[in-house]
Design a protein around this motif. Structure first.
Motif, PDB file in Angstrom:
ATOM      1  N   LEU A   1       0.814  -1.223   0.000  1.00 18.75           N
ATOM      2  CA  LEU A   1       0.000   0.000   0.000  1.00 18.75           C
ATOM      3  C   LEU A   1       0.845   1.271   0.000  1.00 18.75           C
ATOM      4  CD1 LEU A   1      -2.631  -1.064   2.708  1.00 18.75           C
ATOM      5  CD2 LEU A   1      -2.991  -0.943   0.244  1.00 18.75           C
ATOM      6  N   LEU A   2       2.156   1.154  -0.031  1.00 21.46           N
ATOM      7  CA  LEU A   2       3.016   2.326   0.121  1.00 21.46           C
ATOM      8  C   LEU A   2       2.737   3.425  -0.908  1.00 21.46           C
ATOM      9  CD1 LEU A   2       5.240   3.439   1.901  1.00 21.46           C
ATOM     10  CD2 LEU A   2       6.920   2.515   0.286  1.00 21.46           C
ATOM     11  N   PRO A   3       2.462   3.118  -2.187  1.00 16.49           N
ATOM     12  CA  PRO A   3       2.141   4.210  -3.128  1.00 16.49           C
ATOM     13  C   PRO A   3       0.957   5.062  -2.673  1.00 16.49           C
ATOM     14  CG  PRO A   3       2.636   2.201  -4.336  1.00 16.49           C
ATOM     15  CD  PRO A   3       2.575   1.823  -2.889  1.00 16.49           C
ATOM     16  N   LEU A   4      -0.031   4.465  -1.993  1.00 18.72           N
ATOM     17  CA  LEU A   4      -1.160   5.251  -1.482  1.00 18.72           C
ATOM     18  C   LEU A   4      -0.702   6.182  -0.364  1.00 18.72           C
ATOM     19  CD1 LEU A   4      -3.948   2.505  -1.375  1.00 18.72           C
ATOM     20  CD2 LEU A   4      -3.487   4.190  -3.165  1.00 18.72           C
ATOM     21  N   PHE A   5       0.187   5.675   0.515  1.00 17.89           N
ATOM     22  CA  PHE A   5       0.749   6.542   1.555  1.00 17.89           C
ATOM     23  C   PHE A   5       1.555   7.672   0.930  1.00 17.89           C
ATOM     24  CE2 PHE A   5       0.326   2.547   4.082  1.00 17.89           C
ATOM     25  CZ  PHE A   5      -0.507   3.049   5.068  1.00 17.89           C
ATOM     26  N   THR A   6       2.236   7.396  -0.170  1.00 16.81           N
ATOM     27  CA  THR A   6       3.031   8.419  -0.850  1.00 16.81           C
ATOM     28  C   THR A   6       2.147   9.532  -1.390  1.00 16.81           C
ATOM     29  OG1 THR A   6       4.702   6.764  -1.471  1.00 16.81           O
ATOM     30  CG2 THR A   6       4.688   8.829  -2.710  1.00 16.81           C
ATOM     31  N   ILE A   7       1.025   9.159  -1.998  1.00 19.51           N
ATOM     32  CA  ILE A   7       0.086  10.166  -2.517  1.00 19.51           C
ATOM     33  C   ILE A   7      -0.447  11.034  -1.381  1.00 19.51           C
ATOM     34  CG2 ILE A   7      -2.133  10.491  -3.666  1.00 19.51           C
ATOM     35  CD1 ILE A   7      -1.604   7.887  -5.192  1.00 19.51           C
ATOM     36  N   TYR A   8      -0.846  10.379  -0.297  1.00 19.59           N
ATOM     37  CA  TYR A   8      -1.364  11.124   0.853  1.00 19.59           C
ATOM     38  C   TYR A   8      -0.318  12.089   1.404  1.00 19.59           C
ATOM     39  CZ  TYR A   8      -2.475  12.044   5.743  1.00 19.59           C
ATOM     40  OH  TYR A   8      -2.683  12.652   6.943  1.00 19.59           O
ATOM     41  N   MET A   9       0.917  11.600   1.566  1.00 17.21           N
ATOM     42  CA  MET A   9       1.965  12.434   2.142  1.00 17.21           C
ATOM     43  C   MET A   9       2.333  13.586   1.222  1.00 17.21           C
ATOM     44  SD  MET A   9       3.681  12.965   4.814  1.00 17.21           S
ATOM     45  CE  MET A   9       3.145  11.454   5.630  1.00 17.21           C
ATOM     46  N   PHE A  10       2.303  13.347  -0.085  1.00 22.02           N
ATOM     47  CA  PHE A  10       2.636  14.412  -1.036  1.00 22.02           C
ATOM     48  C   PHE A  10       1.652  15.569  -0.912  1.00 22.02           C
ATOM     49  CE2 PHE A  10       1.907  16.409  -5.175  1.00 22.02           C
ATOM     50  CZ  PHE A  10       3.189  16.850  -5.473  1.00 22.02           C
TER      51      PHE A  10
END
Length: 446
Positions: free
Chosen positions: A401-410
């Motif tokens: 799920l890390l790409p979803l966390f990346t979008i959120y953090m961006f």
């Protein structure tokens, strides 16, 4: 705390479907089924392997002394869900001769072989008194990731054809093979996307019919699933067990069984394609992670030049993602190649977008530090065990799920960047980055 519990529950629900995706093998006609994942190998009692059909003893075999004994307990690191560690020559204690087990038989084996050995295959048929060079290998496997098949194109032929069956890179890590054998020598070998048919009567031509299946020792070799039937599987059953061995169409209802091709002499089938073979989800995840990371770096070093930044992400998520990447890349078998490049890309993407502007050192001051240097050894041991267990349980889901966390953090940090720019404009003499002195912001902040 409530958010943390919700996140852990969500990750647990994500892990369960991932671990539940296993091959459903039909029960009818099963002689034995050895499947160490996910239950683990049971060498209790001692030396017996827990089998779905019966308690099937696994034996060690010394062909030079013609001796057999119960298999000893494997080391725990090699007898868990990663499969049967091929550290010695094993013999399955079941008569698989055509006279005993039927005139039609099927063998399914999922394995990994990282280094070669003097044996020509991970599985072979033999009887006591034979030497390895006299054994019959339904398929041979070498260190070039090639399967070697030997047999005649027709039952009346006398010329033996040898086919080097090149394994495509999309199978890297785990090989799943289904072999159908008839008493008349007809043999059909299936991979997920191709199949070969030939005739080989080595099992019945021997002075004494080959009636035992052995697992050959290989350096860094493991067998993840071993299933034997006293019949051929139906087309529906073959489709179910074969479709799990491909990248595109995995778990897809539109998968079709490959049509067997007649063996030809010295023909390589399915030459391994070059390049990276990922699914569409992996390509999108890597592209998105790299794009967001580049945007974050551009804003940080060109738009917000001279403004100090601080890490605003979660070290827990980052650590779990690294643990999950290690588990997926080096522990769990996978059909995707170049996994390390994929995980480096998405982990680096998350790390780079997790920095936020902090001109007043407020966010840095909110970070808590703990002095753990004086903790006793037993507490450290408990911490290591707990952290390791959590990493094993939740790491794969977080890395997935890390790409979803990346979008959120961006987007979270982009909003903080916008607020910081507004704050600087309202409280300081703000100039564009190209005319702003390198130390002006720091001086005003102080």
């Amino acid at each position: 705390m409530k958010k943390t519990k919700t996140l852990l529950l969500f990750l647990t629900l994500m892990v369960l479907p991932l671990s539940a995706q296993v091959v459903k093998f039909p029960q009818k006609g099963k002689i034995f089924h050895y499947a160490p994942h996910p239950r683990g190998v049971s060498f209790e009692n001692p030396g017996e392997l827990l089998d779905e059909v019966k308690l099937l003893p696994m034996q060690c075999f010394d062909f030079e002394r013609d001796s057999i004994w119960k298999a000893p307990r494997q080391r725990k690191t090699s007898s868990d869900e990663r499969g049967i560690w091929l550290d010695k020559l094993y013999m399955v204690n079941a008569d698989v001769s055509f006279a005993k087990a039927g005139s039609q038989q099927s063998l399914y084996v999922a394995f990994t072989l990282d280094k070669g050995n003097e044996y020509q295959g991970p599985v072979a048929f033999t009887h006591r008194g034979q030497k390895p060079e006299e054994w019959y290998y339904p398929f041979r496997f070498n260190t070039n990731k090639e399967i070697r098949l030997e047999g005649c194109a027709n039952p009346t032929d006398t010329v033996v054809c040898v086919a080097q069956w090149r394994i495509p890179e999309l199978y890297k890590g785990l090989f799943r093979i289904l072999v159908e054998m008839d008493k008349d020598g007809k043999t059909t070998v299936y991979l997920a996307d191709s199949a070969l048919v030939f005739y080989n009567t080595a099992r019945t031509d021997a002075a004494q019919e080959l009636n035992r299946l052995v697992l050959c020792p290989f350096d860094d070799g493991r067998i993840y699933e071993l299933v034997y039937y006293n019949r051929h599987l139906s087309d529906k059953e073959k489709r179910e067990v074969l479709r799990h061995g491909i990248v595109k169409g995995d778990w897809d209802d539109e998968y079709t069984i490959p049509e067997p091709q007649v063996i030809q002499h010295h023909v390589e089938i399915d030459e391994a394609p070059m390049g990276i073979h990922w699914g569409i989800t992996q390509w999108i995840s890597v592209a998105l992670s790299i794009l967001l990371a580049l945007l974050a770096l551009y804003i940080r070093f060109f738009i917000m030049k001279s403004v100090p930044y601080v890490f605003n992400g979660s070290w827990i998520i980052l650590g779990l993602a690294v643990a999950g990447a290690v588990i997926y890349t080096y522990v769990m078998p996978t059909i995707h190649d170049n996994q390390y490049f994929y995980y480096i890309s998405i982990i680096a993407g998350y790390w780079l977008v997790s920095y936020a502007p902090d001109p007043t050192d407020y966010r840095q001051s909110q970070k808590k530090s703990y002095d753990l240097s004086n903790l006793p050894g037993i507490v450290w041991l408990i911490i290591i065990v707990v952290v390791g267990s959590l990493a094993w349980m939740f790491g794969p889901a977080v890395s997935y799920l890390l790409p979803l966390f990346t979008i959120y953090m961006f987007f979270k940090n982009m909003w903080l960047t916008y607020e910081t720019r507004q704050y600087l404009k309202n409280n300081y003499v703000y100039e564009e980055p190209d005319t702003l002195a390198d130390d002006s912001v720091d001086a005003d902040c102080r």
